[in-house]
Enzyme design. Structure first.
Site: not given
Lengths: 166, 297, 808
Positions: C384-385, C760, C237
């Site tokens: 996902r945050c 997110e 990523q």
């Protein structure tokens, strides 16, 4: 281990291979045939990313040996486009309805949806959801995948697709 | 399936020799000659995952897909005979089954997922001995019998006598289950397969199969089977007795659930602790009885 | 002007810029099976590597015997820590200032830890080799409960840290302690609690979970012995960060390392850090001189790559009897597993957990976090945050519901009473953040009207009465969640990864024919950057989005960026894109002025070109300006039309939202049905509403899974009991609810296009909505806090504990 010779039809083409019996069908497709559209997402037969269409059945190709598919007729995502190269209704539907994000589950989903629409050309939403319950998606939450399949069903049935209001 | 056993494995099976006999006799011969080293391969959706994790390492796989005579669904007088290699998908598409044994379709619908149902066979589901499989308890409820063919000939074993322990059945070495024979239930029978699961594709947290007949608003006959609530599938005759002659009033249902719970000993696993799974087992029995009664004519 | 002239609306539409539901560019290859994922890569002579892993959660490694493994046909090498020590790579630094074993060095610290790396000619032979390596272990006592990590008699886990009383984040209190972090004002907070009318205190736990993208972590490493260059294709990523890290630890010059992230099948935070597989594949390639591929399988992914959460939050709120919050006090016990491999900006050992004051105007607050080691996989990452924001949002949103219950007040009303008001922005929170903008009351009201909240409460009251009368066995819950997220890491003054500031970048080059190519330092794993980044450029410089090619992920060509995670792409790279585009536009204006023979100030921008003020027929399109840039620029100006921007954001951004979950639980089985889920998101300016909706659907689905059953659970000897998709809850299309999405728009005042990021938010806001709904369902029976996940058996257990099955 001695290898076995096999032949099969993949996306309309006759192919052959020499493989160990333990070679999984998904690896034969990805590595021997270099068709890398079909993906591997798990090893416990849950995720469905490896789904292909064999002799009229949706099958998780990670749970079958290539030798078992000797003489079979297989369609993978690479064979989904129309004969003239244009995108199939399902492929178009996935794009129009934003039915994919990372794209990893997409080949398995489209191949499964392809067979689902043959089983049931005008499925209800509940039937679609049950019909793709063997395919996990982490990105879309399935809602737009359902719409993509409804889009394709409408197109295949020659009806205008009406997107449900939220 | 605890992960502890998977430490050395990844996702590639060990090597094996592959055989594809064309007759039952040849299949039996192969199983007999390779003994412990050989496993029959039906749908493969129980065996192949185990092989990929190297929890099963057979040196020889005997693929039954080429064996003649293992497919087909037919009515034979007052029995339905189903070839062992009939897939769940084929069961779901069969008019014969729809007409005479609709409970089979209700159960097949909640087994695994669409892809697995295209390959998974009724023979594999009943012969594996996996306490999580749905068909075994159903077969016991329907008083089915299994045709077993082996080196010593052919024999019929009642489903109710087939299951001896987890993964331990009456199947002798070098024997194959070739067909299942099910007496056709009475016309107008009520039926239900009630299964609670965490998600599609999961084994049952608890499931109950009920086949019954009603007469004058009361239960005339009843059979109850229990899935994944013990190391083997269970028949619950005391639970069934508790409702015969009743109108399935609240008290009778409560007695039936209690009688069923009394014979359960489910494993504690990620689906829940023992007390929970037993409780749900009782609830499944209750709901299956109620739905079956609603269907009965 | 005649009938053939396109209208302004048509010209704007032709750009497919900001606000357009532009269909995705990347779809074309994915729907045809022509994605380019790491495992699709096949290089001549490529080898495969696979790990031998520990069955034990804590054990000495007495011996590793590779003799039989090396006899397996196709197996070329078995790498152990001893091999790696020769190149000083047996251990590697983590992003959190700790160190982590690459391969077991004398002992193992978690089940499935990497012990040896088998290199073979193909993956089948590699697995055969793995099966033949014989390792002798001596099991040691195990710590699984983080509350026992700091017991006086707790076994020593990190022998490598013996004697080290200070870690990367300050003093260590115990041999299994990692750090203590505190922020806020203890004295003022204690004082507020002393004089409060009402207080609540609850241990709120967020269970260990895992991002589990559908594609596992993988890489191909290829070392070119002749050139001395290493090329790594991988699921990264943050490819530039990986390049810098590899350069530092492998002591290879950075220009000789080429890191390429091709298509990635989902990240969700799983693919930010470096894993042993990458290091071992690189070493194997250097040793063999051949490319080496490493592809982990699913069980390995779930049990050995970085987990998320595992935060145990003792939460206290002080309030007046009218329901005005007066103080917040939280202590967090953070279980980091065997190594602190948390992917946080370096000064933030607990991420941005101090957003825990949430959407509410707390005058004072105090927070302490203690990180500890245990015999579990290392981590944790931001699944996902933004960093630890899901934990913080869950904590405060549960706490507000608990407080509402104590005050006998409706949870929505309690929130309205305590929201930061619109006029208070920019808002300085008691724990140190400056929230950029928000209009919480409007969003909340819109949610309540759209869902007819009052009618739902009425229905619930009737259903509760019916339950008590024995007429129904279902209980109904309403879960309110109003979250404020903090994303867009981040300003260089407080955010860095291993010392590199968290700016991001964009480089745009326009071609003579009015098309262009743009590269950014971010890396999409499904978020649609190829589509959305072009939309920003299209609106800024008036070139159709279709004419802008977007590339990410190749560290040789993309400008340096910190990658995509924590919803930072739109806030940071999105800003860099706008700024680079504006540099292009500024140069374009000068070229247009020269060509139109006017002064720059006489020009005004009009959708897709510059027009002379007062002389509408004198217009030069951007397309024509691009051509002119290559043949007739003003004297003294360089030809060409390109720009690069490195954007150091002045602040984080603060998206927010109002969610409502309506569910019904069957008490007899614990099974539930989500009847309705409404999600209103405010992410500021909305670049592509179709993509935003998709992000919300996906994030809510992950939240649903987490809240309702997903967990990475260990038994007390350290075995992972949920290590595959059999038991690690991944909902199918059948279980997943239908999602209703809505929005308000409160732009970020400091962002060049006012956008805040949204990817997110649904995971952050979704989990509390589900959990509050379950808790709300049970509250009338006397429950104050039921821990998630809320799987069937736990719901049933809650009902049982509340006496629902007691004999009548």
């Amino acid at each position: 281990m001695t290898k076995t010779h096999l032949t099969m039809k993949v996306n309309g083409n006759e192919v052959e291979g020499l493989v160990e019996p333990r070679t999984l069908l998904v690896h034969f497709i990805r590595e021997n045939l270099q068709l890398t559209g079909t993906h591997v997402g798990c090893e416990t037969t849950h995720c469905g990313a490896c789904t292909v269409d064999i002799d009229g059945m949706s099958v998780k190709s990670c749970t079958m040996f290539a030798v078992q598919a000797n003489g079979s007729d297989i369609t993978t995502i690479e064979g989904m486009a129309n004969a003239d190269g244009s995108l199939s209704a399902l492929q178009e539907g996935f794009r129009m309805m934003h039915g994919l994000q990372c794209g990893f589950c997409t080949p398995g989903m489209i191949i499964r949806a392809h067979r689902l629409l043959k089983e049931s050309p005008s499925p209800t939403e509940a039937e679609i959801r049950a019909g793709i319950a063997g395919n996990i998606c982490r990105c879309t939450g399935y809602q737009n995948i359902v719409k993509a399949i409804q889009y394709a069903a409408a197109k295949q049935n020659g009806i205008e697709y009406k997107e449900a209001a939220e | 399936m605890s992960v502890n056993g998977m430490m050395e494995a990844t996702m590639i099976p060990g090597s094996f020799s592959y055989h594809r006999p064309t007759s039952v006799a040849d299949a039996v011969k192969l199983l007999a000659s390779f003994g412990d080293e050989a496993r029959p391969l039906a749908g493969g959706h129980s065996l192949v995952p185990m092989m990929k994790l190297r929890l099963a390492t057979p040196g020889h796989l005997i693929d039954l897909h080429g064996v003649a005579g293992l497919k087909g669904i037919r009515r034979d007088a007052n029995k339905i005979v189903i070839g062992a290699m009939t897939t769940q998908h084929e069961l779901l598409g069969s008019d014969v089954i729809a007409a005479s044994l609709p409970i089979l379709q209700e159960a097949a619908e909640v087994i695994a997922d669409p892809q697995v149902r295209y390959r998974g066979t009724i023979g594999g589901n009943v012969a594996n001995g996996d306490p999580g499989n749905d068909m075994p308890a159903l077969m016991m409820t329907l008083d089915a019998s299994y045709r077993l063919e082996g080196a010593n000939g052919t024999r019929e074993v009642a489903a109710s006598e087939f299951y001896q322990g987890a993964y331990f059945t009456a199947l002798e070495p070098a024997e194959i289950l070739t067909s299942i024979s099910i007496p056709v239930p009475a016309a107008g029978h009520g039926y239900a397969y009630e299964k609670l699961k965490r998600k599609v594709g999961d084994y049952a947290t608890a499931a109950a199969a009920v086949v019954l007949t009603m007469a004058g608003g009361k239960v005339a006959s009843c059979a109850i089977g229990l899935t994944n609530l013990h190391e083997t599938p269970l028949l619950a005759p005391d639970a069934a007795k508790a409702v015969i002659g009743t109108s399935l009033d609240a008290a009778s249902l409560k007695r039936a659930a209690a009688a069923a719970e009394a014979i359960m000993s489910p494993a504690a696993d990620a689906r829940g602790p023992v007390e929970y799974r037993k409780h749900v087992g009782g609830v499944m029995v209750t709901r299956a009885l109620q739905r079956a009664a609603q269907r009965a004519r | 002007m005649n009938d053939m002239t396109p209208t302004r609306e048509q010209r704007t539409a032709a750009l497919e810029g900001l606000g357009c539901k532009r269909k995705r560019v990347e779809d074309v290859r994915f729907i045809q099976g022509k994605g380019n994922y790491v495992d699709d890569l096949k290089l001549p002579g490529m080898l495969h590597g696979d790990f031998v892993r520990s069955p034990h959660a804590h054990a000495r490694v007495k011996s590793i015997n590779s003799e039989e493994a090396l006899k397996v046909p196709g197996v070329l090498a078995v790498i152990t820590a001893e091999t790696l020590k020769t190149v000083n790579l047996a251990w590697m630094p983590t992003l959190a200032g700790d160190v982590q074993m690459v391969l077991a060095d004398g002992k193992v610290l978690f089940q499935n830890q990497e012990v040896a790396f088998v290199v073979a000619t193909d993956r089948y032979a590699a697995d055969d080799g793995v099966a033949k390596v014989v390792v002798e272990y001596e099991p040691l006592p195990v710590i699984i409960d983080p509350f026992k990590s700091m017991a006086t008699d707790a076994p020593v886990l990190r022998e490598d840290l013996a004697g080290k009383t200070t870690g990367a984040h300050g003093p260590r209190k115990h041999h299994n302690h990692i750090f203590e972090w505190s922020v806020g004002d203890k004295e003022l907070t204690d004082a507020a609690f002393k004089k409060a009318d009402v207080t609540i205190k609850e241990l709120i736990s967020y269970q260990r979970v895992h991002p589990s993208p559908l594609e596992t972590c993988q890489c191909v490493c290829s070392f070119d012995k002749i050139k001395g260059e290493l090329t790594i294709w991988g699921t990264f990523q943050a490819p530039h960060v990986i390049r810098t890290v590899v350069s530092l630890i492998a002591k290879l010059p950075e220009q000789k390392i080429h890191v390429i992230s091709p298509d990635i099948g989902g990240g969700f935070g799983n693919k930010v850090g470096a894993y042993p597989g990458y290091i071992c594949a690189a070493v194997a390639s250097i040793v063999t001189g051949k490319p080496v591929k490493w592809v982990e399988d699913r069980i390995e992914n779930l049990t050995a790559t970085s987990f998320a959460r595992d935060y145990h939050m003792t939460t206290e709120v002080a309030a007046t009897k009218e329901g005005k919050v007066m103080g917040l006090r939280v202590h967090v016990l953070a279980d980091h597993g065997a190594f602190d491999a948390c992917a946080d900006p370096s000064k933030w050992p607990a991420g941005f957990f101090n957003i825990v004051t949430g959407s509410y105007d707390f005058p004072v607050a105090h927070l302490t976090v203690d990180g500890v080691y245990s015999n579990k996989a290392p981590g944790g990452v931001a699944y996902r945050c933004s960093f630890r924001v899901t934990e913080a949002a869950y904590c405060i949103e549960r706490a507000m519901d608990i407080l509402a219950q104590k005050l006998n007040m409706d949870p929505a009303e309690l929130r309205m009473r305590n929201f930061i008001r619109r006029e208070q922005f920019p808002y300085h929170s008691a724990l140190g953040w400056e929230y950029d903008s928000g209009d919480y009351h409007t969003a909340m009201r819109k949610m309540m009207e759209s869902t007819d909240y009052a009618a739902l409460r009425q229905e619930q009251a009737e259903k509760r009465a019916a339950f008590k009368r024995g007429e129904t066995r279902e209980i109904m819950g309403l879960g309110v969640s109003f979250f404020t997220e903090i994303v867009g890491a981040g300003p260089s003054k407080n955010c860095d990864i291993l010392g590199i500031a968290m700016f991001d970048s964009c480089e745009i080059r326009m071609h003579p024919t009015g098309a262009g190519i743009a590269r950014m330092g971010t890396k999409s794993q499904g978020q649609g950057h190829e589509t959305t980044w072009a939309q920003i450029i299209a609106s800024e410089i008036g070139v159709p989005a279709d004419n802008i090619m977007v590339e990410e992920g190749n560290t040789d060509t993309a400008p340096y960026g910190l990658g995509t995670y924590g919803s930072r792409s739109t806030p940071v790279a999105g800003a860099a894109i706008a700024m680079a585009a504006r540099k292009i536009k500024a140069k374009a204006q000068m070229i247009a002025a020269y060509k139109l023979e006017v002064h720059e100030d006489d020009l005004e921008w009009d959708i897709d070109g510059f027009r002379v003020k007062g002389l509408p027929e004198k217009f030069m399109s951007m397309k024509d300006i691009c051509w002119a840039a290559y043949n007739s620029v003003p004297p003294g100006m360089e030809p060409g039309l390109e720009a690069v921007s490195y954007y150091d954001p002045p602040n984080m951004t603060y998206p927010f939202g109002a969610y409502l979950c309506v569910l019904d639980i069957d008490v007899d089985t614990g099974a539930y049905k989500v009847r309705r889920f409404y999600a209103l998101d405010d992410c500021g300016t909305r670049i592509n509403p179709m993509i935003i909706e998709g992000q919300v659907h996906g994030g809510l689905t992950e939240a649903f899974a987490i809240a309702m059953g997903q967990e990475i659970r260990y038994d007390d000897t350290g075995n992972v009991v949920t290590g595959s998709f059999m038991d690690f809850f991944m909902p199918t299309a059948v279980e997943t609810p239908h999602w209703e999405t809505d929005f308000t728009v409160t732009p970020s005042p400091h962002h060049p296009i006012g956008a805040k990021g949204v990817g997110e938010s649904p995971n952050v806001g979704g989990v509390p909505a589900f959990s509050n709904a379950v808790n709300d369902a049970f509250s009338f029976l006397g429950a104050t806090h039921i821990q998630m996940p809320h799987d069937h058996w736990r719901n049933w257990k809650a009902a049982k504990n509340l006496g629902v099955f007691a004999a009548a």
